[in-house]
Design a protein around this motif. Structure first.
Motif: not given
Length: 434
Positions: A172-178, A265-269, A378-382, A386-389
């Motif tokens: 769920r957290n994409s690359f932040a998981h690692f 890797v972070t929630d830029w939203g 792309t997928g993610p937005g605001l 935002s977040g996990f899209a």
């Protein structure tokens, strides 16, 4: 009543057949993938299966599923759909389009005096070499992920979705998981390379520095990574703690946006408005022509800037002859006309998407960012995206709008418009015959 024999259609029949085949094949692939999701028992709704399949095959990271709840074989299928979608996009842009003489500029990167970056002399050889290059590039990314500390399964699936600029993650957290700086650096560089054209990647492998330097598109693409990374780092320095972590996260987020991959890797939203706006602009611009990425494309931006410059010069010197050049080569008026037309279609599609999402329950920020991001694959937005899209935050009708935008964006709009227009023309001709 008009004479049916006098009805004229602006498309060459062979081109229409090719484009119809492409659109039909893309739609059929989505149906097949949807059947797999429904048969798995993990997805019970047809619309959810269609959405996940469309997101996969159009290399968009929007999702309606919780990846952490899925079995490994279905995670592999999700990743494979994106990898196949990326391969299909490359074959269409670099093999199919030049074959029938369509928008050739999408299949080349201006080199020196306009020499084409041709992979091979025939479409069969081009396809073979393109597939081999794509497989090799994917393998390199998988090995790099494994060396950085990913497990083999994660390395393989993330490698598939990185090479294709897809963005599907197993967590769920994409690359932040690692929580790994090494893995994030590998991911950021891999996404940056995935957004480059195949020709540019060949130049890098061969060490052809002069060819890279002559390419205006390569230089602008690099600038659209470097400058925004510096700006985003400066804007978020205090909020993210500063130092190497801030620079790495900024670089990762920028390459994810410009390559239209969509990893997080972070929630830029939740950042301040300035970097959010910049990242949304990068998503809209998108990757280089001749890559698996999406968006408006850097090459078209260069051509539009050239058109603007020419018009400004003509305002001062009406009789001047001003050419629009890309990497030293003069662009044809036909290619500039196509860029104008594509710009109109892109803005129109995005505007209708914003209206559709907003009218079906999404707030304005979600609608604007979601429509642009979906059209750019792309997928993610605001806002709510935002977040996990996670697209389940939107109602099913609003998600249907995103499905249409993803399909249009992955096929570069033109094929769908041409096929629909040709179909309408055929119906009109049949009516005239009656």
């Amino acid at each position: 009543m008009s004479d049916p024999s006098r009805v004229r259609f602006p498309w060459h029949r062979s081109a229409v057949r090719v484009l119809t085949t492409v659109v039909a094949a893309a739609a059929a692939s989505v149906v097949v993938s949807s059947i797999v999701y429904l048969a798995s028992g993990e997805v019970s709704r047809v619309d959810d299966a269609l959405f996940e399949s469309m997101a996969g095959l159009t290399t968009t990271s929007l999702t309606v599923l919780d990846p952490e709840a899925l079995p490994n074989w279905l995670l592999t299928w999700r990743a494979l759909t994106q990898w196949l979608g990326g391969a299909g996009a490359l074959l269409f842009a670099l093999v199919v389009v030049p074959t029938f003489g369509g928008q050739r500029r999408l299949s080349e990167v201006a080199e020196g005096r306009g020499r084409r970056a041709v992979l091979a002399s025939t479409w069969l050889h081009t396809s073979r070499r393109l597939v081999l290059a794509y497989v090799g590039f994917t393998a390199v990314i998988i090995v790099a992920y494994a060396a950085a500390g990913m497990g083999m399964f994660d390395a393989a699936t993330f490698g598939l979705t990185t090479a294709s600029t897809g963005g599907f993650a197993n967590y769920r957290n994409s690359f932040a998981h690692f929580d790994s700086a090494a893995i994030e650096w590998v991911g950021a560089w891999a996404m940056g390379l995935a957004g480059m054209s195949v020709a540019a990647l060949v130049w890098i492998v061969r060490g052809q520095v002069q060819a890279l330097w002559r390419s205006t598109e390569v230089k602008l693409y690099a600038g659209l990574i470097l400058v925004p990374t510096v700006l985003v780092s400066a804007w978020t320095w205090q909020d993210t703690g500063g130092g190497a972590d801030t620079i790495r996260q900024s670089f990762f987020t920028v390459t994810s946006a410009i390559s239209t991959t969509g990893f997080r890797v972070t929630d830029w939203g939740h950042w301040v408005t300035a970097p959010q706006t910049l990242l949304l602009m990068l998503i809209g611009i998108g990757s280089m022509a001749g890559s698996a990425g999406g968006g408006f494309r850097v090459l078209r931006v260069i051509q539009l800037l050239g058109i603007v410059r020419r018009e400004l010069v003509l305002q001062l010197h009406p009789r001047a002859v001003v050419q629009v050049k890309v990497s030293g080569a003069a662009a044809s008026e036909a290619s500039l006309t196509r860029v104008h037309n594509f710009q109109i279609l892109w803005v129109l599609a995005a505007s209708l998407g914003v209206f559709g999402v907003a009218s079906l329950g999404g707030d304005l920020l979600t609608a604007i960012s979601g429509a642009i991001s979906a059209l750019a694959t792309t997928g993610p937005g605001l806002g709510e995206l935002s977040g996990f899209a996670d697209a389940t935050v939107l109602a099913a009708p609003a998600r249907a709008v995103l499905i249409a935008l993803m399909f249009l964006g992955r096929l570069s709009i033109y094929p769908v418009v041409v096929v629909v227009g040709w179909g309408v023309g055929e119906v009109q001709r049949m009516r005239l015959k009656q």
